[in-house]
Each structure stands twice: as structure tokens, then as C-alpha cells.
Design a protein around this motif. Structure first.
Motif, PDB file in Angstrom:
ATOM      1  N   GLY A 113      95.721 -16.551  46.366  1.00  0.00           N
ATOM      2  CA  GLY A 113      95.511 -17.606  45.574  1.00  0.00           C
ATOM      3  C   GLY A 113      95.206 -18.920  46.756  1.00  0.00           C
ATOM      4  N   SER A 125      97.285 -20.057  38.556  1.00  0.00           N
ATOM      5  CA  SER A 125      98.368 -19.558  38.891  1.00  0.00           C
ATOM      6  C   SER A 125      99.703 -20.741  38.629  1.00  0.00           C
ATOM      7  N   LYS A 173      98.008 -11.104  43.898  1.00  0.00           N
ATOM      8  CA  LYS A 173      96.684 -11.736  43.973  1.00  0.00           C
ATOM      9  C   LYS A 173      96.620 -12.951  45.198  1.00  0.00           C
ATOM     10  N   GLU A 211      96.031 -22.719  42.172  1.00  0.00           N
ATOM     11  CA  GLU A 211      97.046 -23.741  42.019  1.00  0.00           C
ATOM     12  C   GLU A 211      96.650 -25.078  42.468  1.00  0.00           C
ATOM     13  N   GLU A 224      92.284 -17.312  37.903  1.00  0.00           N
ATOM     14  CA  GLU A 224      93.251 -17.910  37.110  1.00  0.00           C
ATOM     15  C   GLU A 224      93.875 -18.976  37.740  1.00  0.00           C
ATOM     16  N   ALA A 261      93.160 -16.726  42.248  1.00  0.00           N
ATOM     17  CA  ALA A 261      94.087 -17.776  41.574  1.00  0.00           C
ATOM     18  C   ALA A 261      94.174 -18.872  42.305  1.00  0.00           C
TER      19      ALA A 261
END
Length: 205
Positions: free
Chosen positions: A4, A70, A2, A31, A68, A29
Motif C-alpha cells: 500500500g 487500508s 498487500k 491510506e 482498497e 491499498a
């Protein structure tokens, strides 16, 4: 795999603006910085630790956009000879591990840290050659007296919280190559791993 993004790049935006922006860009994703060098523009870690409701609201903002988390990121220097910064870095790491565990985030990214060259040092010292011998002596002391004891304890703490540690292999820190990350992992625990990054500038990797 994915795609990110490290959201510290968009610290000038608030959380909702940032999430809308990265969703529109097509990433899957994020961070998110929680402290240390990356800062915490998009994460009030103390508020989230204190409130299950706030954690649910936060995750809903992320997942409702098809994203999401990560990893959380709290790069600092928890073994720095600067005791104030070491304490700040350590506290950010511990809080971030706890938050990651509560929110189901699998990884906390950070730096391994760099110690000074003796107990009374004022600044970090990064030996890059084994000779003359005093450089090798400094490096041995840093690993045996500072780095390994720290990550034995706090790597296990992360493992106990079902969180993996992703150490960024960055110059200036004791763990900065594949060899050094494997050396530290062998000496500590299997919660310790590498944060591998692929950076794109202007469309070229």
C-alpha cells in the motif's frame, strides 16, 4: 500481505489522478489523510459524513481500480497544551472514526499525543529520561492525567464504532516504542494498537 501507499505523498494530485497513479504503480491499498498533519487533500471529510451517496461514489472510485482503503490517517496531538491545536486534532480524530465506521475502513492511524509538563504549559514536553526525578514526575503526570484518560474514552469510542486505532510509534510522542504502546493498550482497551510502517526510498528499504 498487500503493498500500500500513504497517499499524502501525492497531495498535489486530485483524487482521481492519485488513484490512477498508484494503481499504475501496482499497489493494492491506500491510506488516506483526513486531517491533522497529513492534511485532507483527497478526503473532504465533512462532505462524506453528510452524504451516503458521496461515500458510495468515493468508494467506487477506489474499488473500481482494484484498490482498497487500508486506513484513514489524522495524525495530530489531541492532548497538546495548545488548546486550539488539541481541539482541531480531537475533532479530526472523532470525525475520522465516524467516517471509517460508515465506510468500512478498519483502521484510523494517528499519534498518541504529548501533553505539557503541567496544566498551564504552553508547549508539549517529551521527557526521555527518568532521572533527575522531576522528569519522571512529569512523565507520570502526563500518562495518568492526560494520556490514559483520553485514550480510555476515545479508544472505547473507536471500539464501539468497530474501528481500530493504529498509533504511530514516533519520537516526540508519549507512545513511541513497543513498550509504551503495550502499556497504553493495557491501561485502555484492545482497540488501541500500533501502526507499523515499512518505508522504501529509492528501491531500498
Amino acid at each position: 500481505m498487500k503493498l500500500g501507499v500513504f497517499t499524502v505523498l501525492f497531495s498535489q494530485k486530485n483524487l482521481d489522478e492519485m488513484l490512477d497513479y498508484v494503481k499504475e504503480a501496482g499497489v493494492k491499498a491506500v491510506e488516506i489523510g483526513t486531517g491533522g498533519y497529513p492534511g485532507n487533500a483527497h478526503c473532504d471529510i465533512d462532505a462524506l459524513l453528510e452524504s451516503e451517496e458521496k461515500r458510495k461514489e468515493y468508494l467506487e472510485k477506489v474499488t473500481s481500480r482494484g484498490l482498497e482503503i487500508s486506513a484513514f490517517s489524522c495524525h495530530g496531538n489531541p492532548i497538546s497544551p495548545d488548546q486550539t491545536f488539541a481541539k482541531e486534532s480531537h475533532e479530526a480524530l472523532v470525525k475520522t472514526i465516524k467516517l471509517a465506521s460508515l465506510m468500512g475502513v478498519p483502521v484510523v492511524n494517528c499519534f498518541s499525543g504529548t501533553a505539557g509538563d503541567h496544566e498551564g504549559a504552553k508547549y508539549p514536553n517529551w521527557p526521555v529520561t527518568p532521572w533527575p526525578n522531576e522528569y519522571g514526575d512529569v512523565l507520570k503526570w502526563q500518562w495518568e492525567e492526560k494520556l490514559i484518560p483520553y485514550w480510555k474514552e476515545w479508544g472505547q469510542f473507536a471500539k464501539d464504532h468497530d474501528v481500530k486505532i493504529g498509533l504511530e510509534l514516533h519520537g516526540g510522542f508519549l507512545v513511541h516504542t513497543p513498550h509504551t504502546i503495550l502499556k497504553l493498550r493495557e491501561a485502555t482497551c484492545d482497540a488501541i494498537g500500533a501502526n507499523l510502517i515499512r518505508v522504501t526510498y529509492g528501491g531500498k528499504v
